[in-house]
Enzyme design. Structure first.
Site, PDB file in Angstrom:
ATOM      1  N   ASN A 143       3.325  -2.055   5.968  1.00 44.88           N
ATOM      2  CA  ASN A 143       1.972  -2.424   6.363  1.00 44.88           C
ATOM      3  C   ASN A 143       1.092  -1.186   6.200  1.00 44.88           C
ATOM      4  O   ASN A 143       1.183  -0.258   6.987  1.00 44.88           O
ATOM      5  CB  ASN A 143       1.970  -2.906   7.820  1.00 44.88           C
ATOM      6  CG  ASN A 143       0.577  -3.208   8.328  1.00 44.88           C
ATOM      7  OD1 ASN A 143      -0.379  -3.229   7.563  1.00 44.88           O
ATOM      8  ND2 ASN A 143       0.463  -3.441   9.624  1.00 44.88           N
ATOM      9  N   TRP A 144       0.260  -1.210   5.176  1.00 47.47           N
ATOM     10  CA  TRP A 144      -0.572  -0.022   4.895  1.00 47.47           C
ATOM     11  C   TRP A 144      -1.810   0.050   5.780  1.00 47.47           C
ATOM     12  O   TRP A 144      -2.564   1.013   5.709  1.00 47.47           O
ATOM     13  CB  TRP A 144      -0.989  -0.027   3.414  1.00 47.47           C
ATOM     14  CG  TRP A 144       0.111   0.351   2.472  1.00 47.47           C
ATOM     15  CD1 TRP A 144       1.373   0.745   2.794  1.00 47.47           C
ATOM     16  CD2 TRP A 144       0.037   0.379   1.033  1.00 47.47           C
ATOM     17  NE1 TRP A 144       2.090   1.022   1.654  1.00 47.47           N
ATOM     18  CE2 TRP A 144       1.292   0.799   0.560  1.00 47.47           C
ATOM     19  CE3 TRP A 144      -0.956   0.081   0.114  1.00 47.47           C
ATOM     20  CZ2 TRP A 144       1.578   0.933  -0.800  1.00 47.47           C
ATOM     21  CZ3 TRP A 144      -0.693   0.213  -1.234  1.00 47.47           C
ATOM     22  CH2 TRP A 144       0.565   0.640  -1.689  1.00 47.47           C
ATOM     23  N   LYS A 145      -2.061  -0.990   6.543  1.00 42.46           N
ATOM     24  CA  LYS A 145      -3.226  -0.984   7.438  1.00 42.46           C
ATOM     25  C   LYS A 145      -4.479  -0.640   6.627  1.00 42.46           C
ATOM     26  O   LYS A 145      -4.640  -1.151   5.532  1.00 42.46           O
ATOM     27  CB  LYS A 145      -2.959  -0.047   8.612  1.00 42.46           C
ATOM     28  CG  LYS A 145      -1.602  -0.376   9.272  1.00 42.46           C
ATOM     29  CD  LYS A 145      -1.315   0.383  10.521  1.00 42.46           C
ATOM     30  CE  LYS A 145       0.038  -0.049  11.069  1.00 42.46           C
ATOM     31  NZ  LYS A 145       0.335   0.522  12.363  1.00 42.46           N
ATOM     32  N   HIS A 161      -0.751  -8.992  14.346  1.00 41.33           N
ATOM     33  CA  HIS A 161      -0.456  -7.559  14.518  1.00 41.33           C
ATOM     34  C   HIS A 161      -1.195  -7.041  15.755  1.00 41.33           C
ATOM     35  O   HIS A 161      -2.322  -7.433  16.031  1.00 41.33           O
ATOM     36  CB  HIS A 161      -0.878  -6.769  13.271  1.00 41.33           C
ATOM     37  CG  HIS A 161      -0.332  -5.380  13.295  1.00 41.33           C
ATOM     38  ND1 HIS A 161      -0.914  -4.372  14.030  1.00 41.33           N
ATOM     39  CD2 HIS A 161       0.782  -4.853  12.732  1.00 41.33           C
ATOM     40  CE1 HIS A 161      -0.186  -3.274  13.897  1.00 41.33           C
ATOM     41  NE2 HIS A 161       0.847  -3.538  13.113  1.00 41.33           N
ATOM     42  N   GLU A 171      -2.715  -4.408  16.348  1.00 39.91           N
ATOM     43  CA  GLU A 171      -4.025  -3.777  16.104  1.00 39.91           C
ATOM     44  C   GLU A 171      -5.109  -4.846  15.946  1.00 39.91           C
ATOM     45  O   GLU A 171      -6.262  -4.632  16.323  1.00 39.91           O
ATOM     46  CB  GLU A 171      -3.943  -2.855  14.875  1.00 39.91           C
ATOM     47  CG  GLU A 171      -3.196  -1.576  15.227  1.00 39.91           C
ATOM     48  CD  GLU A 171      -2.443  -0.937  14.076  1.00 39.91           C
ATOM     49  OE1 GLU A 171      -2.724  -1.259  12.907  1.00 39.91           O
ATOM     50  OE2 GLU A 171      -1.557  -0.105  14.359  1.00 39.91           O
ATOM     51  N   GLU A 212       7.269  -5.586  17.322  1.00 40.87           N
ATOM     52  CA  GLU A 212       6.655  -4.264  17.232  1.00 40.87           C
ATOM     53  C   GLU A 212       6.152  -3.850  18.610  1.00 40.87           C
ATOM     54  O   GLU A 212       5.043  -4.244  19.015  1.00 40.87           O
ATOM     55  CB  GLU A 212       5.476  -4.296  16.253  1.00 40.87           C
ATOM     56  CG  GLU A 212       5.853  -4.687  14.848  1.00 40.87           C
ATOM     57  CD  GLU A 212       4.857  -4.126  13.834  1.00 40.87           C
ATOM     58  OE1 GLU A 212       5.292  -3.338  12.994  1.00 40.87           O
ATOM     59  OE2 GLU A 212       3.674  -4.452  13.909  1.00 40.87           O
ATOM     60  N   GLY A 261       2.775   4.088  15.583  1.00 45.40           N
ATOM     61  CA  GLY A 261       1.969   5.266  15.260  1.00 45.40           C
ATOM     62  C   GLY A 261       2.086   6.389  16.266  1.00 45.40           C
ATOM     63  O   GLY A 261       1.304   7.336  16.241  1.00 45.40           O
ATOM     64  N   SER A 303       7.127   3.284  14.304  1.00 41.30           N
ATOM     65  CA  SER A 303       7.610   4.640  13.977  1.00 41.30           C
ATOM     66  C   SER A 303       8.948   4.639  13.238  1.00 41.30           C
ATOM     67  O   SER A 303       9.793   5.521  13.462  1.00 41.30           O
ATOM     68  CB  SER A 303       7.672   5.516  15.236  1.00 41.30           C
ATOM     69  OG  SER A 303       6.365   5.664  15.781  1.00 41.30           O
ATOM     70  N   GLY A 327       4.657   1.256   9.067  1.00 41.69           N
ATOM     71  CA  GLY A 327       3.279   1.697   8.843  1.00 41.69           C
ATOM     72  C   GLY A 327       3.259   3.052   8.161  1.00 41.69           C
ATOM     73  O   GLY A 327       3.444   3.171   6.948  1.00 41.69           O
ATOM     74  N   GLY A 328       3.069   4.101   8.945  1.00 48.67           N
ATOM     75  CA  GLY A 328       2.837   5.455   8.419  1.00 48.67           C
ATOM     76  C   GLY A 328       3.828   5.902   7.353  1.00 48.67           C
ATOM     77  O   GLY A 328       3.428   6.444   6.307  1.00 48.67           O
TER      78      GLY A 328
HETATM   79  P1  13P Z   1       4.079   2.859  12.324  1.00 48.11           P
HETATM   80  O1  13P Z   1       5.305   2.732  11.439  1.00 48.11           O
HETATM   81  O2  13P Z   1       3.034   3.779  11.759  1.00 48.11           O
HETATM   82  O3  13P Z   1       4.448   3.160  13.742  1.00 48.11           O
HETATM   83  O4  13P Z   1       3.367   1.404  12.345  1.00 48.11           O
HETATM   84  C1  13P Z   1       4.149   0.290  12.614  1.00 48.11           C
HETATM   85  C2  13P Z   1       3.340  -0.924  12.384  1.00 48.11           C
HETATM   86  O5  13P Z   1       2.397  -1.195  13.102  1.00 48.11           O
HETATM   87  C3  13P Z   1       3.669  -1.769  11.229  1.00 48.11           C
HETATM   88  O6  13P Z   1       2.981  -2.971  11.252  1.00 48.11           O
END
Ligand code: 13P
Length: 254
Positions: free
Chosen positions: A12-14, A99, A101, A171, A177, A216, A237-238
Site C-alpha cells: 500500500n503506497w498510500k 484502511h 487512515e 492492521e 508507520g 511495520s 506500507g513504508g
Molecule cells: P506500514 O508498513 O508503513 O506500517 O503501513 C502499514 C499499512 O498501513 C499498510 O496498509
C-alpha cells in the site's frame, strides 16, 4: 471443502510515488522479482499513478495492482471521488476498503466501508477489507469487540456469494508507520479472532479466507510474521516504497 489459501504480498503506497516515481520503481523492482506461482503480488499505488503502473508492468501479468479507495456512490456530483466502475479500465483488479487512515482522516464509518465493498464487487474487483484496533482499544480489552464490529458491519450489505470473495487485512493502528510491529503471537491471536468471526458470518469461508497482517512489516520481520499461525500474507506500507526492500519481502516464505 475450503479453498487452499494462496499467500498475498500486498503493497500500500498510500500518498507516495506519483506517475514518474511509479515507472522508476517498477523499472527497478520487476527485474529483481522472480515470478512466484505459489503467491500473489499486488501493489496499491495512488489512483493517479494507476495508468503509469499498468504501463510499466505490461508483459508482467504476475504483478497485479489495485485502487486504495473508491467512493460509496456509483457516480455523480462527488468532486474528487473515484467510482469503482472506472477502475477496471486501468487494468487494476483489486481494491482496498476500510484502511484505518481512511477511517481516521476521512471519517469512513463501518457502513461506508460496507458500501465500498459493494461497489468494488459490482465492478468485479477483489476487495481487501482492512480492520484493526487502536492502542487505547487494545489496552482496554476491546480487541475482539472492535474486530467483530468492524467485520459484522462491513459485511452487512453483502450477499452470501459476495462474502466469499473478500480478502482481509488485520492492521493494528498502533503498528502502522510506528516501527512497532505486532509480535507473531499478537498477529496469530488477532487473525484467529478474525477467522472465528468469519466462521459466524453467513456465506464466509472462514478456513479458506486469506487474512493479511499489516503494520511495520519489513524484510527483517517478514519471515517471523509469515510463520505465525493464520497469517496468510502481508499488507506493507513504508517498506514497500523501496524496490529492493519490497523485492526482499516478496521473496519471503518461498
Ligand atoms: P506500514 O508498513 O508503513 O506500517 O503501513 C502499514 C499499512 O498501513 C499498510 O496498509
Amino acid at each position: 471443502m475450503s479453498q487452499p489459501r494462496t499467500p498475498v504480498f500486498a503493497a500500500n503506497w498510500k500518498m507516495c510515488h506519483g506517475p514518474v516515481e511509479t515507472g522508476a520503481f517498477v523499472g527497478r523492482f520487476a527485474p529483481r522479482h522472480v515470478r512466484r506461482d505459489d503467491a500473489t503480488v499486488v501493489v496499491f499505488p495512488p489512483a493517479i499513478s494507476l495508468p503509469a503502473f499498468a504501463a510499466a508492468v505490461s508483459g508482467r501479468p504476475d504483478l497485479e495492482f489495485g485502487v486504495q479507495d473508491v467512493h460509496t456512490e456509483v457516480k455523480g456530483a462527488h468532486t474528487s471521488g473515484i467510482a469503482a466502475a472506472m477502475v477496471p479500465a486501468t487494468g487494476a483488479t483489486w481494491g482496498l476498503a476500510g484502511h484505518s487512515e481512511r477511517r481516521r482522516e476521512f471519517g469512513d464509518t463501518d457502513a461506508d466501508v460496507g458500501r465500498k465493498l459493494v461497489r468494488l464487487l459490482e465492478a468485479g474487483l477483489r476487495p481487501v477489507l482492512c480492520v484493526g484496533e487502536t492502542l487505547e482499544e487494545r489496552e482496554s480489552g476491546r480487541l475482539e469487540t472492535v474486530l467483530h464490529t468492524q467485520i459484522r458491519e462491513a459485511l452487512r450489505p453483502l450477499d452470501r456469494e459476495d462474502r466469499s470473495r473478500l480478502v482481509y487485512a488485520y492492521e493494528p493502528v498502533w503498528a502502522i508507520g510506528t516501527g512497532r510491529t505486532a509480535s507473531p503471537d499478537d498477529a496469530a491471536e488477532a487473525h484467529a479472532i478474525v477467522r472465528d468471526r468469519l466462521a459466524q458470518a453467513d456465506g464466509c469461508d472462514a478456513e479458506g479466507s486469506v487474512i493479511l497482517y499489516g503494520g511495520s512489516v519489513k524484510p527483517a520481520n517478514i519471515e517471523a510474521l509469515l510463520a505465525a499461525s493464520g497469517v496468510d500474507g502481508v499488507l506493507v506500507g513504508g517498506a514497500s516504497l523501496d524496490p529492493e526492500s519490497w523485492a526482499s519481502i516478496c521473496a519471503a516464505g518461498g
